[in-house]
Enzyme design. Structure first.
Site, short mmCIF file in Angstrom:
data_model
loop_
_atom_site.label_atom_id
_atom_site.label_comp_id
_atom_site.label_asym_id
_atom_site.label_seq_id
_atom_site.Cartn_x
_atom_site.Cartn_y
_atom_site.Cartn_z
N GLU A 210 0.87 -1.18 0.00
CA GLU A 210 0.00 0.00 0.00
C GLU A 210 0.90 1.22 0.00
OE1 GLU A 210 -3.13 0.03 -0.40
OE2 GLU A 210 -3.63 -2.08 -0.11
N CYS A 244 -1.78 9.39 2.31
CA CYS A 244 -1.33 8.79 1.05
C CYS A 244 -2.30 9.06 -0.10
CB CYS A 244 -1.12 7.29 1.22
SG CYS A 244 -2.61 6.38 1.71
#
Length: 496
Positions: A210, A244
């Site tokens: 991720e 993110c």
């Protein structure tokens, strides 16, 4: 034997006892995890305040409420997720049992990140527990206070042999990566991800990565600019931009740039007051190294809003940059901070071209009232996820897979996707030692007649209802009878 190796060995031995395979045991552990999240709110919030300047209200909003939702979902649907999954059959397998059986992988390594240290560390752990795995939990050393809370308190609620917490920095992580795991789940940056993949390759260990990237935000002329900029400002400056999936930069028509700047400036004031530095809801950069990195990214760009900073407090105010060029320093890497560049494009065509010339981002944001444009941008670009007319919110939808593509990551999680990602989906075919006549078509000697029958049975993929299955079984019985009759005639001919 190192501390890390001992933790992995204990987890492996605990997994081999088989106790984590029991659905009741998994549910008990998930409920204990839920109890931890609810009972330890104060300790969780205190650690986040020290690490990131997170406000008391921001802790449940950005960390624990999502975890509670994920745990509740897993507890509610675990029996359904873990049950055998029937699949469609061909005419060759119509009388057989054909299904997918999810099974645990084994021992999973979860390496968390510092920006949302609970959400992105415990989130994957939920999937690991639900899938019946053991899991070694490695919180980020950068968010040191949160890491300490995790190390001290999590073993009081979870099976500490199955789910050990291993703390430390680079050395400890490197030692962990020398061990053999059945899956590695990492949240962080691409540089470290390459090191993890290299270590995983030695044991052929699958990985979920991720990561992040520069998530574009395109604002079309045809949209409610006030609402669009309000949602963009929230998505960008939450957690001081250290998200993110934060919008990394804006693409808009040159005629819109001034209005975009004014609207974002107004929302910064609404959200964080005239002085964000004194606002409890505006956080801090995680450390001085990242503070200096962000300040260096400002070089060569024009500040339209904000720019205030204080290194002693790791404070950088919400900042907007105007007339940014593609070759500017701020456009060469993921920003991961409260700097919002605006680049101008003349059309949606140019925006799509700009996006596609770069690495695939973790998220793509589109603001427009034109549904055709939304569908077009989805069709003509690639990203981990897409959100139209909002930011960040896809992360909260458990029925959507969350993950990247290309440089923004691989694999996904949340809800059933997390369960499946950390399970082996085992294909199962159960036949009986009967109806051998049907199998004659596959046995030598091979003939044109046998090939004809094989073609008919193998190439027919039909979803038969109960009546259809009865008819097909009757046809198969006829087929067997024909084969036997054929064999009988051949014997008689040979005899006479």
């Amino acid at each position: 034997m190192s501390r890390e190796q001992k933790a992995v060995d204990r987890a492996r031995k605990a997994f081999l006892t088989g106790r984590s395979k029991s659905l009741e045991y998994r549910i008990t552990q998930l409920k204990n995890l839920l109890r931890f999240v609810r009972e330890r709110q104060n300790e969780i919030a205190e650690g986040l305040k020290k690490d990131l300047g997170r406000s008391e209200g921001g802790t449940p909003l950005y960390e624990t409420l999502g975890l509670e939702s994920e745990i509740n979902l897993a507890v509610k649907y675990l029996k359904e997720w873990a049950a055998p999954r029937p699949v469609s059959k061909s005419m060759m397998t119509i009388s057989d049992q054909v299904y997918i059986q999810p099974e645990p992988l084994g021992v999973v390594l979860v390496i968390g990140a510092w920006n949302y240290p609970w959400a992105v560390t415990i989130g994957p752990l939920i999937g690991a527990i639900a899938a019946g795995n053991a899991a070694v939990i490695k919180p980020s050393e950068v968010s040191s206070h949160t890491s300490k809370v995790m190390e001290d308190l999590l073993p009081l609620y979870l099976d500490k042999e199955l789910y050990p917490v291993v703390t430390g920095g680079v050395t400890e992580t490197q030692e962990l990566l020398k061990q053999r795991f059945d899956h590695i789940f990492y949240t962080g940056n691409g540089t470290v991800a390459k090191i993890i993949m290299e270590a995983a390759a030695k044991h052929l260990t699958p990985t979920t990565l991720e990561l992040g990237g520069k998530s574009p935000c395109y604002i079309d002329n045809n949209c409610d600019l006030a609402i669009a900029c309000r949602r963009i400002a929230w998505g960008k400056y939450s957690n001081c931009g250290q998200t993110c999936i934060a919008p990394d930069y804006i693409l808009c028509d040159p005629s819109m740039q001034d209005r975009v700047i004014e609207e974002i400036k107004k929302n910064i004031k609404d959200f964080y007051t005239e002085d964000p530095k004194k606002c409890m809801d505006y956080g801090r950069i995680i450390n001085q190294r990242h503070f200096k990195r962000l300040m260096a990214l400002l070089e060569g760009s024009t500040i339209a809003v904000g720019g205030e900073n204080d290194e002693s407090e790791c404070y950088i105010g919400p900042t907007v940059l105007r007339d940014v060029k593609p070759d500017a320093k701020v456009m060469q890497e993921e920003i991961f901070g409260p700097l919002l560049p605006i680049l101008t494009v003349s059309s949606a065509d140019e925006a799509i071209k700009f996006i596609n010339q770069r690495e695939k981002p973790l998220a793509l944001y589109i603001f427009t009232s034109d549904n055709k444009l939304i569908k077009r941008m989805i069709a003509e670009t690639s990203s981990g996820g897409v959100v139209a007319n909002d930011c960040l919110m896809h992360f909260s939808v458990s029925s959507l897979p969350f993950g990247g593509v290309g440089n923004s990551g691989m694999g996904h999680y949340h809800g059933k996707y997390g369960f499946d990602n950390l399970s082996h989906l085992r294909g199962c075919l159960i036949k009986q030692l009967k109806m051998e006549g049907v199998n004659k078509m596959r046995y030598p000697p091979h003939t044109a007649d046998k090939l004809g029958w094989a073609r008919f049975f193998i190439l027919k993929h039909v979803d038969f209802g109960s009546l259809g299955r009865m008819v097909l079984l009757a046809l198969m019985a006829v087929f067997v009878a024909v084969i036997l009759q054929y064999k009988y005639i051949q014997i008689k001919i040979h005899y006479y």
